[in-house]
Design a protein around this motif. Sequence first.
Motif, PDB file in Angstrom:
ATOM      1  N   UNK A  80      64.455  27.079  45.160  1.00  0.00           N
ATOM      2  CA  UNK A  80      63.150  26.437  45.129  1.00  0.00           C
ATOM      3  C   UNK A  80      63.335  24.814  45.511  1.00  0.00           C
ATOM      4  N   UNK A  81      62.474  24.389  46.142  1.00  0.00           N
ATOM      5  CA  UNK A  81      62.398  22.778  46.476  1.00  0.00           C
ATOM      6  C   UNK A  81      60.926  22.351  46.466  1.00  0.00           C
ATOM      7  N   UNK A  82      61.005  21.168  46.221  1.00  0.00           N
ATOM      8  CA  UNK A  82      59.321  20.511  46.376  1.00  0.00           C
ATOM      9  C   UNK A  82      59.500  19.602  47.774  1.00  0.00           C
ATOM     10  N   UNK A  83      59.159  20.349  48.989  1.00  0.00           N
ATOM     11  CA  UNK A  83      59.250  19.614  50.322  1.00  0.00           C
ATOM     12  C   UNK A  83      57.785  20.171  50.934  1.00  0.00           C
ATOM     13  N   UNK A  84      57.121  19.370  50.881  1.00  0.00           N
ATOM     14  CA  UNK A  84      55.563  19.586  51.419  1.00  0.00           C
ATOM     15  C   UNK A  84      55.408  19.908  53.007  1.00  0.00           C
ATOM     16  N   UNK A  85      55.251  21.003  53.449  1.00  0.00           N
ATOM     17  CA  UNK A  85      55.367  21.410  54.828  1.00  0.00           C
ATOM     18  C   UNK A  85      54.053  20.826  55.410  1.00  0.00           C
ATOM     19  N   UNK A  86      53.283  20.013  54.926  1.00  0.00           N
ATOM     20  CA  UNK A  86      52.116  19.737  55.413  1.00  0.00           C
ATOM     21  C   UNK A  86      51.237  20.440  56.176  1.00  0.00           C
TER      22      UNK A  86
END
Length: 291
Positions: free
Chosen positions: A267-273
Motif C-alpha cells: 500500500x502507498x499513498x500516491x494519488x493517480x489524479x
Amino acid sequence: MKTTIKDFALSDTAAVIRKRMSVRNYEARPISEEDYEAIARYAADPSRLTGPFGGITRLDLVKVTGAVSEKGIKLGTYGMIKNPQAYLVGVIPKDNKTALLDFGYAFEKLVLFLTDRGIGTCWMGGTFNRNSFGREINLADHETIPCITPIGYPQGKEGLLRSAMRTLVKADNKKGWSELFCDGAFGRPLEEKAAGVFALPVEMVRLGPSASNKQPWRLVLSEDRKAVHLYLAHTPNYSEVMQLTDMGIAMSHFELGCGAAGVEGSWVQRDPQLALPDARTEYIASWVVKA
C-alpha cells in the motif's frame, strides 16, 4: 493446530472472510484459558497491530461479568449485546486520519483471527458508552476509542432486537461489483472476468463489514493492472471516523485476498489524479504490484 491469519491459504482466507458475521448474542460460558492466551499473544505482537502506514493500535482486553468489569465499572452497549464475556478495545491518537486507516486494517485482522478460532465479534463504533470504557482503560487526553468488539462464543440464534438490528442496517445485503468497482476510470464498471488475478481480492473487499453496511469503498483497477486505487465515497452527514475505519477494513481484506491469490505488492499513498465522479469521493491509497 490453528493457522494464523498471516498463514492462510487461498481457501482458508476466503472461508474465514465469508464466515465472519456480527455476533450480538453469546453463550454464557466463559472464554477458555487457551483462547485468552492466544488473544494475549496476539496483542503482545506489535507487528500484528501495525497498519500499512506505521500506526500501531493499542489493544485492551476487558473481562466482564454481567457487563461489569473487574474494576466494577458497568460497560454500557445500550442493550445491543447479550452475554459478552469480554471486550477488546482499540485505542489510537485523536484527530489522525491515517491512524484510523491503520486501526481499521489491524482491528479487522484481529477480528478474522478470532473468527478462525470460533470466537464471535461485533464491530461497534457508535452503540457503546465511550465514557465508561475510557474510565476502564485509563484513556489519555490525546487518545480516542474508534471501535470496540465484544467477544464470546456465538449463541447461534439472535434475539428479536439483534435480528432487527441486522435488518435495519441491511447486514445481509451487499452491493454488486458494478456499483463498487471500476475498470481504468470511474464510470466504467469492472466485470469479474476482466479482473484477472484481482478477482479474489476485489470480492473480499465487497464482502467486508462496514458501518451501517454503507460499503463506502470504491476500487479502480489501473488499465495496465499494475495498481489498484482505493477511494472513499463519503456518505452525506455520516461519521467520517467510521468510514475511514471502513477503508482500513477494505485494505485489510484486499491485502489478504492478494496474499491468497499470490499477488505481491504494498500500500502507498500516491494519488493517480483520476477524474472523480463527485466532490464526495476521496482518494485513500493504492495497492502497487511488486515489479
